[in-house]
Design a protein around this motif. Structure first.
Motif, short mmCIF file in Angstrom:
data_model
loop_
_atom_site.label_atom_id
_atom_site.label_comp_id
_atom_site.label_asym_id
_atom_site.label_seq_id
_atom_site.Cartn_x
_atom_site.Cartn_y
_atom_site.Cartn_z
N LYS A 356 0.81 -1.22 0.00
CA LYS A 356 0.00 0.00 0.00
C LYS A 356 0.85 1.27 0.00
N SER A 357 2.16 1.12 -0.08
CA SER A 357 3.05 2.28 -0.09
C SER A 357 2.96 3.00 -1.43
N ASN A 358 3.47 4.23 -1.47
CA ASN A 358 3.47 4.98 -2.73
C ASN A 358 4.29 4.28 -3.81
N LEU A 359 5.17 3.40 -3.40
CA LEU A 359 6.01 2.68 -4.36
C LEU A 359 5.18 1.78 -5.26
N MET A 360 4.15 1.14 -4.71
CA MET A 360 3.44 0.15 -5.53
C MET A 360 1.94 0.07 -5.29
N ARG A 361 1.36 1.06 -4.63
CA ARG A 361 -0.08 0.96 -4.41
C ARG A 361 -0.86 1.28 -5.68
N ALA A 362 -2.06 0.78 -5.75
CA ALA A 362 -2.90 0.96 -6.93
C ALA A 362 -3.49 2.37 -6.93
N GLY A 363 -4.01 2.77 -8.09
CA GLY A 363 -4.65 4.06 -8.22
C GLY A 363 -3.88 5.00 -9.12
N THR A 364 -4.41 6.21 -9.24
CA THR A 364 -3.82 7.20 -10.16
C THR A 364 -3.19 8.37 -9.42
N GLU A 365 -3.24 8.38 -8.09
CA GLU A 365 -2.69 9.52 -7.35
C GLU A 365 -1.18 9.60 -7.48
N ALA A 388 11.01 2.91 7.84
CA ALA A 388 10.00 3.98 7.88
C ALA A 388 9.37 4.21 6.52
N PHE A 389 10.08 3.88 5.45
CA PHE A 389 9.53 4.02 4.11
C PHE A 389 8.36 3.05 3.91
N VAL A 390 8.51 1.85 4.43
CA VAL A 390 7.46 0.84 4.29
C VAL A 390 6.34 1.07 5.30
N ASP A 433 6.45 10.48 9.43
CA ASP A 433 7.75 10.33 8.76
C ASP A 433 7.70 9.11 7.85
N ASP A 434 7.78 9.33 6.54
CA ASP A 434 7.77 8.20 5.60
C ASP A 434 9.13 7.99 4.95
#
Length: 543
Positions: A356-365, A388-390, A433-434
């Motif tokens: 669900k991270s920005n690295l591989m989550r679905a969607g167009t955002e 913390a990134f994950v 903090d991500d």
């Protein structure tokens, strides 16, 4: 080209982009900085006046990169490039191919891969010449195809820097970030012309080197550049018998050249213990390292897998790992229970967070450029950052104490809030903090004294939060918050994490809420639902 050789600053223009040549010998164009510092400063001052009024936004970026290769082919070294627009002229030109209609389809894999082979070819040429590329990319809302351009930094050991929303009115945010990150890039310890090799005892076999690209097997790995902030991973296979209680060893040898021209070799040796019970392997498993390797493998599979396949592979790895533990180490437990080894009790949570991270989550955002930049960062991310990134850390500022801050300073850990909207108090303030940025979320019910102590405002109604800045103030709350932010930032010296202030219904709040990974999202499960899914899949394997 700008020459600083003796007779002052001169500029040469090569207009033929199809057959690039150097206007002078390379040694006449490349001069020691100590001999040309005044001319260099003059050039830096001239650049805004030379190109500040241009009406053309086309860039022959590919030709410039090829020229840099010609210029540095005989010497190697470090190359820093700065880019603001899509390269639309000359060799290696790129076209706009970011189409949200392709997101979530098989074609999304193509958008996240280099546009053509020319970028791979140049990356190989730069690597062979021991040229390490670090690239700085500035965008407003424009697409610059980082999927293609990031390959240069990934394959040569450099770092990619991404500055989205690089608008004049946001200058006070991105300019200090650029200054800090450029200074760190230039001043950190650096190794040139590296060659790395892993060796291991009989019974173990090198499987993969996970750097900016994947390299298979027992081979020497060229490292054009390696710096104090980069990290890589290596996986092994157990392909022969190991005697119980023996001490198999793994050794890494890195040969490199220092900035002073000294040729050095660094050798690290790790002794392991061979055991028969599989339960011992699980008992001493390192969850943080496991997640880092899973993240790297997923990123490096993008050329053949879609994002959905990447998410499925990571989830299946979690299922198979826990199924193996249940079958071999906890077979007598009740079938109605989800049994987790102590060292991996957070594995389902971290796996869900990774998917669900920005690295591989679905969607167009998350647009293609941002995702490509995150992939480049993931390929060199150390464990202290990837944790913390994950699974981002969420700190409650309204209850922050000196002891909490000291814990972050001394151990890197802290008492953080679970990532669920149910844990957010409407009268609270939270710092998230991500590992890439910091987000300060202000609840609607926050009292004026806290707002005044943090942001020098008494109310957030009608305020554009993107313009709010968290600056040091002479009060206890501000001192604690800035001490906390400094502690977090000190763990990641390779970048400067800027702070984005946001409130409920803010245009950027969706990004913040998407990082509350324990909640259910449109296309993904909540943590409780994911645990049930994992349990059902393990039970089905016993059926």
């Amino acid at each position: 080209y700008s020459s600083m050789a003796g007779e002052g600053l001169r500029q040469f223009v090569v207009s033929d982009l199809s057959e690039l040549t150097l206007p002078q010998p390379a040694e006449a164009l490349l001069r020691p900085l100590s001999e040309s510092l005044s001319d260099f400063n003059e050039l830096i001052q001239l650049l805004p006046t030379l190109f500040g009024s241009t009406k053309r936004v086309d860039a022959a970026f590919g030709a410039a990169l090829q020229a840099c290769h010609l210029l540095m082919a005989n010497t190697g070294g470090r190359l820093l490039v700065f880019n603001h627009s899509l390269p639309g002229m000359g060799p290696m030109k790129l076209t706009h191919r970011d189409d949200v209609k392709q997101y979530g389809t098989e074609k999304e894999r193509v958008v996240l891969s280099p546009a053509d082979a020319s970028w791979t070819t140049l990356a190989n040429q730069l690597s062979a010449a021991h040229i390490c590329v670090s690239s700085f990319h500035f965008t407003t809302v424009n697409y610059v195809d980082l999927a293609s351009q990031s390959l240069l930094a990934r394959q040569t050991g450099g770092q990619l820097y991404y500055y989205p929303n690089c608008l004049p009115e946001q200058h006070d945010l991105w300019a200090p970030k650029l200054q800090a990150e450029l200074a760190r890039n230039l001043m950190r310890t650096f190794g040139y012309e590296g060659v790395m090799r892993f060796r291991c005892s009989k019974g173990l076999h090198i499987d993969q080197y996970l750097t900016g690209t994947t390299k298979l097997g027992d081979v020497d790995v060229d490292v054009p550049g390696i710096d104090a902030d980069s990290a890589f991973a290596v996986t092994f296979k157990h392909d022969d018998k190991l005697e119980e209680n023996s001490t198999p060893c793994v050794q890494c040898a890195l040969l490199y050249t220092t900035a002073m021209g000294e040729r050095r070799i660094r050798v690290l040796t790790l002794g392991l213990q061979a055991v028969s019970p599989l339960s011992s392997v699980y008992r001493y498993a390192d969850l943080d390292a496991l997640i880092n390797v899973l993240m790297r493998k997923a990123v490096l599979s993008i050329s053949k897998n879609t994002l959905q396949q990447m998410r499925d592979d990571i989830t299946n790895t979690c299922i198979n790992t826990l199924y193996s533990y249940r079958r071999t180490c906890a077979s007598n437990s009740s079938a109605g229970q989800l049994i987790l080894p102590e060292s991996l009790k957070l594995l389902p949570l971290y796996v869900l967070a990774l998917t669900k991270s920005n690295l591989m989550r679905a969607g167009t955002e998350v647009r293609a450029d941002e995702r490509s930049a995150l992939m480049a960062q993931a390929c060199r991310m150390p464990i202290v950052s990837s944790v913390a990134f994950v699974y981002p850390r969420l700190f409650a500022l309204h209850t922050l104490t000196d002891e909490h801050v000291e814990m972050v300073h001394s151990t890197g850990g802290a008492v953080s809030v679970p990532l669920s909207i149910e844990k957010l108090e409407p009268d609270g303030a939270y710092l998230l903090d991500d590992s890439v940025a910091l987000y300060l979320w202000i609840g609607r019910g926050v009292q004026p004294p806290l707002l005044q102590s943090l942001l020098q405002v008494s109310s957030i109604d009608g305020i554009d939060c993107s313009r709010l800045r968290v600056v040091p103030l002479e009060n206890q709350i501000s001192a604690r918050v800035h001490s906390l932010m400094n502690a977090v930032r000190s763990q990641r010296p390779h970048l400067l994490q800027t702070v984005r202030v946001l409130t409920p219904r803010d245009s950027f709040e969706g990004r913040f809420l998407s990082m509350l990974i324990e909640d259910r999202a449109q296309a993904s499960m909540s943590y409780v639902e994911f645990l049930c899914h994992i349990h059902r899949q393990i039970q089905s394997k016993f059926a």
